[in-house]
Design a protein around this motif. Structure first.
Motif, mmCIF file in Angstrom:
data_model
loop_
_atom_site.group_PDB
_atom_site.id
_atom_site.type_symbol
_atom_site.label_atom_id
_atom_site.label_comp_id
_atom_site.label_asym_id
_atom_site.label_seq_id
_atom_site.Cartn_x
_atom_site.Cartn_y
_atom_site.Cartn_z
ATOM 1 N N LEU A 1 48.100 38.306 39.280
ATOM 2 C CA LEU A 1 49.178 37.505 38.698
ATOM 3 C C LEU A 1 50.559 38.051 39.044
ATOM 4 C CD1 LEU A 1 47.701 36.904 35.112
ATOM 5 C CD2 LEU A 1 47.812 35.253 36.992
ATOM 6 N N TYR A 2 50.601 39.203 39.697
ATOM 7 C CA TYR A 2 51.876 39.879 39.933
ATOM 8 C C TYR A 2 52.368 39.664 41.364
ATOM 9 C CZ TYR A 2 50.939 42.084 35.478
ATOM 10 O OH TYR A 2 50.679 42.288 34.153
ATOM 11 N N TYR B 1 30.787 32.602 50.563
ATOM 12 C CA TYR B 1 31.558 33.003 49.377
ATOM 13 C C TYR B 1 31.333 34.485 49.087
ATOM 14 C CZ TYR B 1 32.715 33.541 44.418
ATOM 15 O OH TYR B 1 33.232 33.986 43.214
ATOM 16 N N PHE B 2 32.436 35.201 48.856
ATOM 17 C CA PHE B 2 32.369 36.612 48.470
ATOM 18 C C PHE B 2 33.416 36.873 47.392
ATOM 19 C CE2 PHE B 2 31.186 36.305 52.958
ATOM 20 C CZ PHE B 2 29.920 36.877 52.942
ATOM 21 N N ARG B 3 33.169 37.881 46.585
ATOM 22 C CA ARG B 3 34.107 38.223 45.513
ATOM 23 C C ARG B 3 34.667 39.630 45.730
ATOM 24 N NH1 ARG B 3 35.237 36.764 40.139
ATOM 25 N NH2 ARG B 3 33.721 35.078 40.193
ATOM 26 N N GLU B 4 35.995 39.730 45.637
ATOM 27 C CA GLU B 4 36.673 41.026 45.647
ATOM 28 C C GLU B 4 37.163 41.273 44.231
ATOM 29 O OE1 GLU B 4 37.893 44.310 45.722
ATOM 30 O OE2 GLU B 4 37.466 43.824 47.834
ATOM 31 N N TYR B 5 36.583 42.256 43.557
ATOM 32 C CA TYR B 5 36.855 42.450 42.136
ATOM 33 C C TYR B 5 38.195 43.125 41.877
ATOM 34 C CZ TYR B 5 32.077 40.968 41.205
ATOM 35 O OH TYR B 5 30.932 40.216 41.118
ATOM 36 N N LYS B 6 38.654 43.950 42.807
ATOM 37 C CA LYS B 6 39.948 44.601 42.616
ATOM 38 C C LYS B 6 41.061 43.645 43.011
ATOM 39 C CE LYS B 6 38.473 49.406 43.280
ATOM 40 N NZ LYS B 6 38.694 50.647 44.059
ATOM 41 N N PRO B 7 42.041 43.398 42.128
ATOM 42 C CA PRO B 7 43.118 42.458 42.461
ATOM 43 C C PRO B 7 43.925 42.928 43.663
ATOM 44 C CG PRO B 7 43.098 42.970 40.102
ATOM 45 C CD PRO B 7 42.181 43.941 40.765
ATOM 46 N N GLY B 8 44.334 41.977 44.471
ATOM 47 C CA GLY B 8 45.170 42.311 45.621
ATOM 48 C C GLY B 8 44.844 41.434 46.815
ATOM 49 N N LEU B 9 45.845 40.714 47.312
ATOM 50 C CA LEU B 9 45.643 39.852 48.471
ATOM 51 C C LEU B 9 45.199 40.647 49.688
ATOM 52 C CD1 LEU B 9 45.820 37.137 49.915
ATOM 53 C CD2 LEU B 9 48.283 37.498 50.171
ATOM 54 N N SER B 10 45.790 41.827 49.888
ATOM 55 C CA SER B 10 45.416 42.640 51.045
ATOM 56 C C SER B 10 43.955 43.072 50.961
ATOM 57 C CB SER B 10 46.329 43.860 51.161
ATOM 58 O OG SER B 10 47.640 43.479 51.515
ATOM 59 N N ARG B 11 43.511 43.458 49.772
ATOM 60 C CA ARG B 11 42.098 43.829 49.603
ATOM 61 C C ARG B 11 41.182 42.644 49.906
ATOM 62 N NH1 ARG B 11 44.197 46.775 45.131
ATOM 63 N NH2 ARG B 11 43.861 49.021 45.356
ATOM 64 N N VAL C 1 37.691 31.309 59.316
ATOM 65 C CA VAL C 1 38.860 30.996 58.486
ATOM 66 C C VAL C 1 38.686 31.682 57.142
ATOM 67 C CG1 VAL C 1 40.301 29.196 57.479
ATOM 68 C CG2 VAL C 1 39.058 28.739 59.601
ATOM 69 N N VAL C 2 39.545 32.635 56.853
ATOM 70 C CA VAL C 2 39.474 33.377 55.600
ATOM 71 C C VAL C 2 40.481 32.790 54.609
ATOM 72 C CG1 VAL C 2 39.881 35.619 54.493
ATOM 73 C CG2 VAL C 2 38.678 35.500 56.695
ATOM 74 N N ILE C 3 39.956 32.322 53.484
ATOM 75 C CA ILE C 3 40.816 31.798 52.415
ATOM 76 C C ILE C 3 40.677 32.721 51.210
ATOM 77 C CG2 ILE C 3 41.458 29.798 51.037
ATOM 78 C CD1 ILE C 3 39.715 28.079 52.737
ATOM 79 N N CYS C 4 41.760 33.355 50.833
ATOM 80 C CA CYS C 4 41.768 34.191 49.635
ATOM 81 C C CYS C 4 42.326 33.372 48.479
ATOM 82 C CB CYS C 4 42.608 35.442 49.867
ATOM 83 S SG CYS C 4 42.002 36.455 51.242
ATOM 84 N N THR C 5 41.642 33.408 47.353
ATOM 85 C CA THR C 5 42.028 32.543 46.242
ATOM 86 C C THR C 5 42.000 33.316 44.926
ATOM 87 O OG1 THR C 5 41.544 30.415 45.150
ATOM 88 C CG2 THR C 5 39.660 31.731 45.909
ATOM 89 N N TYR C 6 42.842 32.873 43.986
ATOM 90 C CA TYR C 6 42.912 33.523 42.681
ATOM 91 C C TYR C 6 43.058 32.435 41.600
ATOM 92 C CZ TYR C 6 44.202 36.836 38.991
ATOM 93 O OH TYR C 6 44.232 37.578 37.837
ATOM 94 N N ASN C 7 41.914 32.021 41.049
ATOM 95 C CA ASN C 7 41.885 31.092 39.908
ATOM 96 C C ASN C 7 42.654 29.794 40.154
ATOM 97 O OD1 ASN C 7 40.444 33.086 38.690
ATOM 98 N ND2 ASN C 7 41.942 33.555 37.101
ATOM 99 N N ARG C 8 42.527 29.215 41.351
ATOM 100 C CA ARG C 8 43.200 27.946 41.634
ATOM 101 C C ARG C 8 42.216 26.986 42.312
ATOM 102 N NH1 ARG C 8 49.219 29.230 43.934
ATOM 103 N NH2 ARG C 8 48.069 29.854 45.827
#
Length: 316
Positions: free
Chosen positions: A187-188, A64-74, A5-12
């Motif tokens: 944020l976009y 847990y892993f971090r993707e530094y470049k913004p983008g849900l697809s990334r 189960v992959v959960i992508c999250t952005y500051n929430r």
């Protein structure tokens, strides 16, 4: 490993915590699934939250892993790379999954014939701040309206809800994952990354022997933040969706690009005319804006992107 189960999250972190609790409590045997969290935000509180969950629930496989470049697809593509499951389930951090969600998904993959390459289900909107009197469920439950309330194979050209889909990992790797030009960008607002994926899926072998199954048994609850119920957000989303839709065609030949720009011009003109003519029909102006003016903005976004003009829209 059966399912990742992959959960992508952005500051929430608050929303993510709720989603994680739902996944920890799944009825599927714990050794059959793993939870892969991809942090796409700059804050460090998400990493701390995952550390606490790993300590509290050592029997669950949480990574847990971090993707530094913004983008849900990334972020999703990194999740594909890091996952060990035969199938990969994609959810957002504002999702709440019923106890049997993973068990039902695995059962569909194992029992539905012909065997599907992907499965998914509808969403039930949850509005913590209440629903404005003008707000219709269809504004945030597209899969219920488009795909119905009965289990079935999708027709060529249809796609699953991007917040509630499980896909065979082999096919994800074969198609190269998700298009990083589209999808939420930090944020976009952006969109259509899952639509673009399914378009490429249907193109394989001209759609022959491509099976995608939709089931109400995979219903999930989608927590919708208050700002997403504002007319301003919904209109910005329409404009951004138009830009993202043209981005899917960014690799087409120059003549075809010109044709798309030409068509979009008439699309905008047509919907401006329809918007004007339908003003008297609506008692609530918000519904007129969402149902009519949003189509104008979609067309304008599409047209401007075709002309090389990109205007980013912040969520809030």
């Amino acid at each position: 490993m059966e399912i990742s189960v992959v959960i992508c999250t952005y500051n929430r972190p608050d929303l993510l915590k709720s989603a994680l609790i739902c996944l920890i409590d799944q009825s599927l045997t714990k050794n059959k699934y793993e939870i892969v969290v991809i942090d796409n935000g700059p804050a460090k509180n998400t990493e701390k939250l995952i550390g606490k969950f790993k300590s509290l629930y050592p029997d669950n496989k949480i990574f847990y892993f971090r993707e530094y470049k913004p983008g849900l697809s990334r972020a999703r593509n990194l999740g594909i790379k890091k996952s060990a499951g035969e199938y990969i389930a994609f959810i957002d951090d504002d999702a709440q999954m019923p106890k049997d969600w993973l068990k039902n998904a695995l059962n569909l993959f194992r029992t539905i014939k012909p065997s599907p390459l992907a499965v998914g289900g509808p969403e039930e909107p949850v509005l913590p701040g209440g629903k404005p009197d003008w707000f219709k469920e269809e504004y945030y439950s597209p899969t219920i309206n488009k795909l119905g309330q009965k289990g079935r194979f999708l027709k060529k050209g249809e796609s699953l809800n991007g917040s509630n889909m499980m896909i065979n990992k082999k096919i994800l790797l074969q198609l190269g994952g998700f298009d990083t030009r589209i999808g939420m960008q930090g944020l976009y607002i952006s969109a259509h990354e899952e639509t673009a994926f399914f378009e490429r899926l249907w193109q394989l072998n001209n759609g022959k022997d491509i099976f995608v199954y939709y089931s109400p048994d995979l219903l999930f609850r989608h927590i919708i933040q208050d700002f997403k119920l504002k007319v301003s957000y919904l209109l910005k989303r329409s404009f951004a969706a138009g830009q993202a839709w043209f981005a899917k065609y960014n690799k087409v030949s120059f003549p075809r690009r010109l044709i798309l720009v030409f068509i979009s011009f008439f699309y905008v003109f047509y919907h401006i005319l329809i918007s004007i003519l339908t003003v008297p029909v609506y008692r609530k102006p918000q519904q007129w804006l969402i149902e009519k003016v949003s189509k104008v903005l979609f067309g304008i976004g599409f047209l401007l992107f075709g002309l090389g003009i990109v205007i980013k829209q912040k969520q809030n």
